[in-house]
Scaffold this motif. Structure first.
Motif, mmCIF file in Angstrom:
data_model
loop_
_atom_site.group_PDB
_atom_site.id
_atom_site.type_symbol
_atom_site.label_atom_id
_atom_site.label_comp_id
_atom_site.label_asym_id
_atom_site.label_seq_id
_atom_site.Cartn_x
_atom_site.Cartn_y
_atom_site.Cartn_z
ATOM 1 N N LEU A 18 -1.181 39.052 -5.963
ATOM 2 C CA LEU A 18 -0.915 40.225 -5.145
ATOM 3 C C LEU A 18 0.131 41.124 -5.796
ATOM 4 O O LEU A 18 0.991 40.653 -6.549
ATOM 5 N N GLN A 19 0.056 42.409 -5.461
ATOM 6 C CA GLN A 19 1.073 43.385 -5.832
ATOM 7 C C GLN A 19 1.462 44.176 -4.593
ATOM 8 O O GLN A 19 0.625 44.431 -3.723
ATOM 9 N N SER A 25 5.458 46.360 -9.474
ATOM 10 C CA SER A 25 6.180 45.321 -10.210
ATOM 11 C C SER A 25 6.549 44.140 -9.313
ATOM 12 O O SER A 25 6.861 43.053 -9.810
ATOM 13 N N ARG A 26 6.521 44.358 -7.996
ATOM 14 C CA ARG A 26 6.782 43.260 -7.067
ATOM 15 C C ARG A 26 5.484 42.499 -6.839
ATOM 16 O O ARG A 26 4.459 43.084 -6.457
ATOM 17 N N GLN A 27 5.526 41.187 -7.062
ATOM 18 C CA GLN A 27 4.294 40.397 -7.079
ATOM 19 C C GLN A 27 4.359 39.226 -6.114
ATOM 20 O O GLN A 27 5.428 38.828 -5.646
ATOM 21 N N PHE A 79 2.192 30.559 0.103
ATOM 22 C CA PHE A 79 2.406 31.986 -0.094
ATOM 23 C C PHE A 79 3.682 32.169 -0.884
ATOM 24 O O PHE A 79 4.708 31.541 -0.587
ATOM 25 N N ALA A 80 3.624 33.014 -1.902
ATOM 26 C CA ALA A 80 4.801 33.291 -2.716
ATOM 27 C C ALA A 80 4.955 34.794 -2.854
ATOM 28 O O ALA A 80 3.972 35.520 -3.008
ATOM 29 N N ALA A 81 6.198 35.273 -2.788
ATOM 30 C CA ALA A 81 6.478 36.703 -2.933
ATOM 31 C C ALA A 81 7.826 36.884 -3.610
ATOM 32 O O ALA A 81 8.824 36.278 -3.188
ATOM 33 N N SER A 82 7.861 37.694 -4.635
ATOM 34 C CA SER A 82 9.124 37.960 -5.322
ATOM 35 C C SER A 82 10.020 38.841 -4.456
ATOM 36 O O SER A 82 9.590 39.400 -3.446
ATOM 37 N N ARG A 83 11.260 38.984 -4.847
ATOM 38 C CA ARG A 83 12.259 39.731 -4.080
ATOM 39 C C ARG A 83 11.934 41.219 -4.037
ATOM 40 O O ARG A 83 11.414 41.774 -5.005
ATOM 41 N N ARG A 124 -1.650 44.435 -1.994
ATOM 42 C CA ARG A 124 -3.009 44.694 -2.465
ATOM 43 C C ARG A 124 -3.392 43.607 -3.472
ATOM 44 O O ARG A 124 -2.524 43.027 -4.128
ATOM 45 N N CYS A 125 -4.679 43.359 -3.584
ATOM 46 C CA CYS A 125 -5.159 42.381 -4.549
ATOM 47 C C CYS A 125 -4.942 42.901 -5.958
ATOM 48 O O CYS A 125 -5.085 44.089 -6.229
ATOM 49 N N ALA A 126 -4.587 41.989 -6.861
ATOM 50 C CA ALA A 126 -4.319 42.345 -8.249
ATOM 51 C C ALA A 126 -5.005 41.315 -9.147
ATOM 52 O O ALA A 126 -5.271 40.188 -8.736
#
Length: 258
Positions: A138-139, A145-147, A159-163, A253-255
């Protein structure tokens, strides 16, 4: 990059790590969820904290969170060598390779050994993690740049999400924490979410059992009406606009795989 062999797929829980220095650990909660290409890994020390938001935790409690680990990316297997290419990380990026030699004791017990034999780990596959294996990178809509990623293996999800604000370079999160000038800054340093739990095939809400964010434990990533096996789950705008604690302004959004 090719897909990993079928035998690696599922959720693996670490039973033990033993280092040549004599250090061993069987208490840290470690889960590795592997799909055909994407993976996520969550490591939470045994140090229960109250289920509060980052802002509501005390300074010492936030400092304890600096010891957590979690990362996600793409896995590559070559013969008995497995390498995890980290594309997002709870800790500052170190540049070190994450690579090990793998040996299957049984179909559901895996031994990982360092190439220099400095450690070995024992991993057990969770039986309910067999079944469908799916993953989507995901983006953030407003900041590519946040993924992040949403991974599914049998009855489990990660589920994982960067800061929202990327980390500055550093050797360890504790170092950056000690340099922070305010509680708001220390909270932002910890705003990287990796949440792991079960969805019970959509018969119940997606309940989080382990997370880098203490307030998420026991909460729901998604409601029960979201079918984990739906072919269009990763194209569902309601899902992509609601994933996580620190949701991007325009959702996800899907990446392509990183």
């Amino acid at each position: 990059m090719t897909q990993v062999p079928q035998r690696y797929l599922g959720v693996w829980k670490r039973r033990l790590i033993q280092r040549c220095s004599g250090y061993s650990d069987s208490e840290t909660a470690v889960y590795w969820l592997q799909t055909p290409r994407l993976f996520a890994d969550l490591r939470i020390p045994k140090n229960p904290l109250p289920g509060l938001t980052l802002e509501s935790l005390s300074d010492s409690q936030r400092q304890a969170l600096c010891k957590q680990q979690g990362f996600a990316g793409v896995t590559h297997v070559d013969a008995d060598i497995c390498q995890w290419h980290r594309k997002m990380d709870y800790q500052p990026v170190s540049g070190d390779e994450d690579i090990g030699r793998m040996h299957f004791e049984t179909n559901d017990c895996l031994i990982e050994t360092a190439l220099d034999e400095s450690y070995y780990e024992i991993w057990d596959r969770l039986p309910l993690s067999l079944g469908a294996f799916r993953g989507q990178w995901l983006q953030a809509m407003d900041e590519p740049s946040r993924q992040g990623c949403l991974l599914l293996a049998g009855d489990y999800f990660m589920f994982a999400a960067s800061r929202p604000e990327p980390l500055l370079p550093g050797t360890h999160l504790q170092e950056l924490f000690s340099q922070a000038e305010s509680s708001k800054t220390t909270a932002s340093l910890l705003a990287c979410e990796l949440s792991f739990g079960q969805h019970h095939a959509g018969d119940a809400p997606w309940k989080i059992g382990c997370s880098t964010l203490p307030a998420k434990i026991g909460q729901f990533l998604l409601p029960s009406l979201v079918d984990p096996f739906a072919p269009d789950i990763f194209a569902n705008d309601a899902v992509l606009s609601s994933l996580g604690t620190f949701i991007p302004a325009g959702g996800w959004r899907c990446a392509p795989d990183p």
